[in-house]
Design a protein around this motif. Structure first.
Motif, short mmCIF file in Angstrom:
data_model
loop_
_atom_site.label_atom_id
_atom_site.label_comp_id
_atom_site.label_asym_id
_atom_site.label_seq_id
_atom_site.Cartn_x
_atom_site.Cartn_y
_atom_site.Cartn_z
N MET A 196 15.70 -51.58 17.74
CA MET A 196 14.96 -52.36 18.73
C MET A 196 15.66 -53.67 19.10
O MET A 196 15.37 -54.26 20.13
CB MET A 196 13.55 -52.67 18.22
CG MET A 196 12.64 -51.46 18.15
SD MET A 196 10.97 -51.92 17.62
CE MET A 196 10.18 -50.32 17.58
N SER A 198 17.24 -57.43 17.40
CA SER A 198 16.59 -58.66 16.95
C SER A 198 17.65 -59.63 16.43
O SER A 198 18.74 -59.22 15.99
CB SER A 198 15.58 -58.35 15.84
OG SER A 198 15.01 -59.55 15.34
N ASP A 308 14.62 -65.06 23.28
CA ASP A 308 14.33 -65.19 21.84
C ASP A 308 13.30 -66.29 21.59
O ASP A 308 12.39 -66.13 20.77
CB ASP A 308 15.62 -65.48 21.08
CG ASP A 308 15.42 -65.47 19.57
OD1 ASP A 308 14.89 -64.49 19.05
OD2 ASP A 308 15.78 -66.48 18.93
N LEU A 311 9.79 -64.99 22.75
CA LEU A 311 9.12 -64.05 21.84
C LEU A 311 8.64 -64.76 20.58
O LEU A 311 7.61 -64.40 20.00
CB LEU A 311 10.04 -62.87 21.53
CG LEU A 311 11.25 -63.06 20.61
CD1 LEU A 311 10.89 -62.93 19.15
CD2 LEU A 311 12.32 -62.02 20.96
N ARG A 312 9.36 -65.78 20.14
CA ARG A 312 8.93 -66.53 18.95
C ARG A 312 7.68 -67.35 19.24
O ARG A 312 6.82 -67.53 18.37
CB ARG A 312 10.06 -67.44 18.46
CG ARG A 312 11.22 -66.66 17.86
CD ARG A 312 12.50 -67.46 17.84
NE ARG A 312 12.43 -68.58 16.91
CZ ARG A 312 13.40 -69.48 16.78
NH1 ARG A 312 14.49 -69.40 17.54
NH2 ARG A 312 13.29 -70.46 15.91
N SER A 315 4.76 -64.48 19.86
CA SER A 315 4.44 -63.55 18.78
C SER A 315 3.34 -64.11 17.89
O SER A 315 3.22 -65.33 17.69
CB SER A 315 5.68 -63.27 17.94
OG SER A 315 6.67 -62.61 18.70
N GLU A 319 6.32 -60.51 14.58
CA GLU A 319 7.20 -60.97 15.64
C GLU A 319 7.65 -59.81 16.52
O GLU A 319 7.99 -58.72 16.03
CB GLU A 319 8.43 -61.66 15.04
CG GLU A 319 9.37 -62.25 16.08
CD GLU A 319 10.50 -63.06 15.46
OE1 GLU A 319 11.66 -62.70 15.69
OE2 GLU A 319 10.20 -64.03 14.75
N LEU A 320 7.63 -60.02 17.84
CA LEU A 320 8.14 -59.02 18.77
C LEU A 320 9.63 -58.84 18.58
O LEU A 320 10.32 -59.73 18.08
CB LEU A 320 7.85 -59.46 20.21
CG LEU A 320 6.38 -59.58 20.63
CD1 LEU A 320 6.29 -60.20 22.02
CD2 LEU A 320 5.70 -58.23 20.60
N MET A 321 10.15 -57.68 18.99
CA MET A 321 11.57 -57.41 18.88
C MET A 321 12.28 -57.84 20.16
O MET A 321 11.76 -57.64 21.28
CB MET A 321 11.81 -55.92 18.62
CG MET A 321 11.08 -55.41 17.37
SD MET A 321 11.53 -56.31 15.85
CE MET A 321 13.18 -55.66 15.57
N VAL A 324 12.94 -55.34 23.02
CA VAL A 324 11.75 -55.02 23.81
C VAL A 324 11.56 -56.06 24.91
O VAL A 324 11.25 -55.72 26.06
CB VAL A 324 10.51 -54.94 22.91
CG1 VAL A 324 9.26 -54.69 23.74
CG2 VAL A 324 10.67 -53.84 21.86
N VAL A 325 11.74 -57.33 24.58
CA VAL A 325 11.54 -58.41 25.54
C VAL A 325 12.58 -58.33 26.67
O VAL A 325 12.25 -58.46 27.85
CB VAL A 325 11.60 -59.78 24.84
CG1 VAL A 325 11.51 -60.92 25.86
CG2 VAL A 325 10.47 -59.91 23.82
N LEU A 328 11.72 -55.59 29.04
CA LEU A 328 10.61 -55.95 29.94
C LEU A 328 11.09 -56.84 31.07
O LEU A 328 10.54 -56.83 32.17
CB LEU A 328 9.52 -56.66 29.14
CG LEU A 328 8.72 -55.78 28.15
CD1 LEU A 328 7.76 -56.64 27.34
CD2 LEU A 328 7.96 -54.70 28.90
#
Length: 346
Positions: A196, A198, A308, A311-312, A315, A319-321, A324-325, A328
């Motif tokens: 995914m 990260s 990054d 998402l931090r 989340s 935490e989201l990967m 994935v972000v 999107l």
């Protein structure tokens, strides 16, 4: 189309202002990334912890440990991987003369991921840490070479994209097979989470592992950029101007393999950076591939760090990967580019 690009190149300002703005944004986002987290650290605090490590004590010592062991490697990897993906996207689009070329869409990233998964699945990386990036880079080089051979035969944008989809489907099926045959649920989860993409839980070991390959790949692509300007006129015209096409192809393939393979080996698959960033700045540099390399490098690092940080901040407990972000963000942009190409072909 060529006439329009020539007019745009004549009107384009010097790119130093664009590069300076991107560099300032990169510094700002790096500072923000160092400060945010479960333990907020102000600018003065983290600067004191980094600038005066011997003087740190108490709370400052704790801040120093958080920054040096967790956040600084995350920022450095974000910059390195973002730069490599941005430059690879710009270089592939110049070599293939295709605005939709990008390591993720064309299956180069997934091929590198397959090589890394093979190393993880069979435990080869426990024998030697350098095997993981080496196998990932070899897989990325093979995928890039196959795509180039397809593009060289005069394939259309649609054919090239379909070839990339087919390659992604094949590598995805092989990765799924490895996951399906994973000996334990823990091994299965490790492979899935790693794929995914990260920057979390990375250390300076990953930075040291990827740094030499990414830097070498970036240098190869940067030194090839001038020849890509001549290639915009066509292969025959470029050859008549003294450009060695076989050498240029080998350089782009090698540079892309080094950058993508090393990036995937330490962060997993992160897509669409190489697609989005060059398109944002191509008009600003007058559609010149050589002038697009540095903005793509800085812009890739900026976009990856911004994703990054987002998402931090967004989340919750889990935490989201990062992959994935970026998907999107990039997928709608890709749809827009496909529709724009269709409108222009009418």
């Amino acid at each position: 189309m060529m006439h329009r690009h020539k007019n745009a190149a004549a009107r384009a300002p010097h790119p130093w202002l664009l590069n300076a703005g991107l560099f300032a944004a990169l510094l700002l986002l790096s500072a923000i990334s160092l400060g945010i987290g479960s333990v907020p650290i102000g600018v003065a605090d983290w600067w004191q912890a980094v600038a005066s490590p011997g003087m740190a004590e108490g709370l400052a010592l704790r801040h120093q440990a958080i920054i040096e062991e967790i956040r600084l490697p995350r920022v450095l990897l974000g910059v390195l991987v973002g730069m490599s993906l941005g430059v690879c996207g710009a270089s592939l689009q110049g070599l293939l003369r295709n605005p939709l070329a990008e390591p993720g869409i064309l299956g180069v990233s997934s091929s590198a991921g397959l090589g890394a998964v093979v190393c993880i699945y069979f435990g080869l990386w426990h024998w030697n840490a350098w095997l993981l990036p080496t196998v990932a880079m070899a897989s990325a080089a093979l995928a890039t070479f196959v795509l180039y051979r397809i593009a060289r035969r005069g394939a259309s944008n649609l054919t090239l994209i379909l070839a990339g989809v087919a390659m992604s489907a094949l590598t995805g099926a092989l990765i799924s097979l490895a996951i399906n045959l994973a000996p334990t649920p823990t091994d299965m989860q490790d492979i899935v989470l790693w794929l995914m993409g990260s920057l979390a839980d990375r250390s300076f070991d990953e930075v040291r592992l990827s740094l030499p390959f990414i830097v070498l790949g970036l240098l190869i692509l940067a030194f090839s950029s001038r020849q890509l300007d001549a290639l915009t006129l066509g292969e025959d015209e470029a050859a008549s101007m003294g450009v060695s096409l076989p050498r240029l192809r080998a350089q782009i393939i090698a540079g892309t393999a080094l950058c993508v393979g090393a990036s995937v080996a330490v962060t997993g698959t992160i897509g669409f950076i190489g697609l989005v960033v060059p398109h944002l700045f191509r008009r600003a540099v007058g559609y010149r591939p050589s002038a697009l390399i540095l903005p793509s490098a800085l812009g890739g690092a900026v976009l990856l760090l911004a994703a990054d940080i987002a998402l931090r901040l967004l989340s919750g407990r889990v935490e989201l990967m990062l992959g994935v972000v970026t998907a999107l963000i990039g997928a709608p942009f890709f749809f827009y580019l496909v529709l724009r190409e269709r409108w222009r072909s009418r």
